[in-house]
Write an enzyme that holds these catalytic residues in place. Structure first.
Site, short mmCIF file in Angstrom:
data_model
loop_
_atom_site.label_atom_id
_atom_site.label_comp_id
_atom_site.label_asym_id
_atom_site.label_seq_id
_atom_site.Cartn_x
_atom_site.Cartn_y
_atom_site.Cartn_z
N GLY A 218 4.09 -2.27 -6.65
CA GLY A 218 2.97 -1.85 -5.83
C GLY A 218 3.17 -2.23 -4.37
CG HIS A 219 4.64 0.23 -1.23
ND1 HIS A 219 5.20 0.91 -2.29
CD2 HIS A 219 5.61 0.14 -0.28
CE1 HIS A 219 6.46 1.23 -2.00
NE2 HIS A 219 6.73 0.77 -0.79
CG LEU A 220 0.76 -6.18 -0.25
CD1 LEU A 220 1.94 -6.21 -1.21
CD2 LEU A 220 0.73 -7.45 0.59
#
Length: 290
Positions: A166-168
């Site tokens: 997951g990307h921030l």
């Protein structure tokens, strides 16, 4: 004769009273058991209990962090870390009545502030992006991700995708941003394979929930708005997998404004957040609110 008539009236009155009582009891039984389909009333009580639990899973008031641009404070981080997801609850909750604690007037330069990894190599601190229209990325430039954040494991069980990197700060809103967080006009791709911008996230939370809020940011950017966006994975203690992620954004004109906490959960599975391992659990389900 008068006395006999009085007795008849009393009997009639008593009969009416008990008839009303029986009708009331029947109506209460009908409602609590869903017309007899839930004889024990457990389903009704469970709905009431889940509703009460969901109300308790709220942080109505939050205060900005002690930074020039505000954002998630340490105190509110700890409050979020202490929340437990209850099966049957919503996949996310609002924070601060869905209002960002970012300071909209703090937008100065198009950049991203990437926080360093903590002592456990986790992305446990906020990444904050100051975005504009040119940061909307071309999806065709995506490449395969190979970074393994803390809590990462083999990705599939019986054909079901469980984990995502997951990307921030989403790839889709980080075009031109380099690993130092500066805008480089020669870089047309969004952020990729940046250890400071990835965490182990459930496929459900990433693909079904987080994308909804990232879409709202893209819409605002395409409308030529300037946006401050902050993402903070929430870890409890020294656990290696985040319990959830706080997402909040505000545009400089105030039209875009949200503040939410997404639980890092996967329907049909439970996680050991100490190490990120998943196991099948058919009792875990998520309320459809997306």
């Amino acid at each position: 004769m008068a006395r006999r008539r009085s007795r008849r009236k009393t009997k009639t009155t008593n009969g009416d009273f008990w008839a009303i009582v029986i009708i009331i009891l029947f109506l209460l039984w009908f409602v609590s058991t869903k017309g007899g389909s839930d004889p024990s009333g457990h389903q009704t009580m469970n709905r009431i209990t889940r509703s009460d639990r969901q109300k308790s899973n709220q942080i109505d008031k939050a205060k900005p962090a002690a930074k020039v641009y505000g954002g998630l404070s340490h105190e509110d981080y700890q409050k979020l870390a202490n929340l437990n997801f209850k099966s049957g609850s919503s996949s996310y909750i609002t924070v601060n009545n869905d209002h960002s604690t970012l300071i909209k007037n703090a937008w100065r330069v198009n950049r991203v502030i990437y926080s360093d990894l903590d002592s456990l190599n986790r992305t446990s601190h906020s990444n904050t992006a100051f975005l504009q229209k040119r940061n909307v990325a071309n999806d065709s430039l995506r490449v395969r991700q190979f970074v393994e954040p803390t809590g990462w494991h083999y990705n599939r069980r019986n054909g079901t995708q469980i984990y995502n990197r997951g990307h921030l700060i989403a790839y889709s809103v980080s075009a031109g941003i380099d690993f130092e967080g500066n805008f480089n006009p020669g870089n047309h791709s969004g952020d990729q394979n940046n250890p400071k911008n990835l965490f182990t996230q459930s496929a459900f939370s990433n693909q079904r929930i987080q994308t909804m809020f990232e879409s709202r940011i893209r819409v605002a950017l395409r409308q030529n708005k300037k946006v401050i966006y902050q993402a903070t994975p929430i870890f409890r203690g020294e656990e290696l997998m985040a319990r959830g992620i706080n997402l909040q954004a505000v545009s400089t004109d105030g039209e875009l404004d949200f503040n939410v906490y997404l639980f890092n959960v996967q329907p049909g599975y439970s996680f050991n957040y100490n190490n990120g391992r998943a196991k099948v659990n058919h009792e875990i389900f998520v309320k459809d609110n997306y």
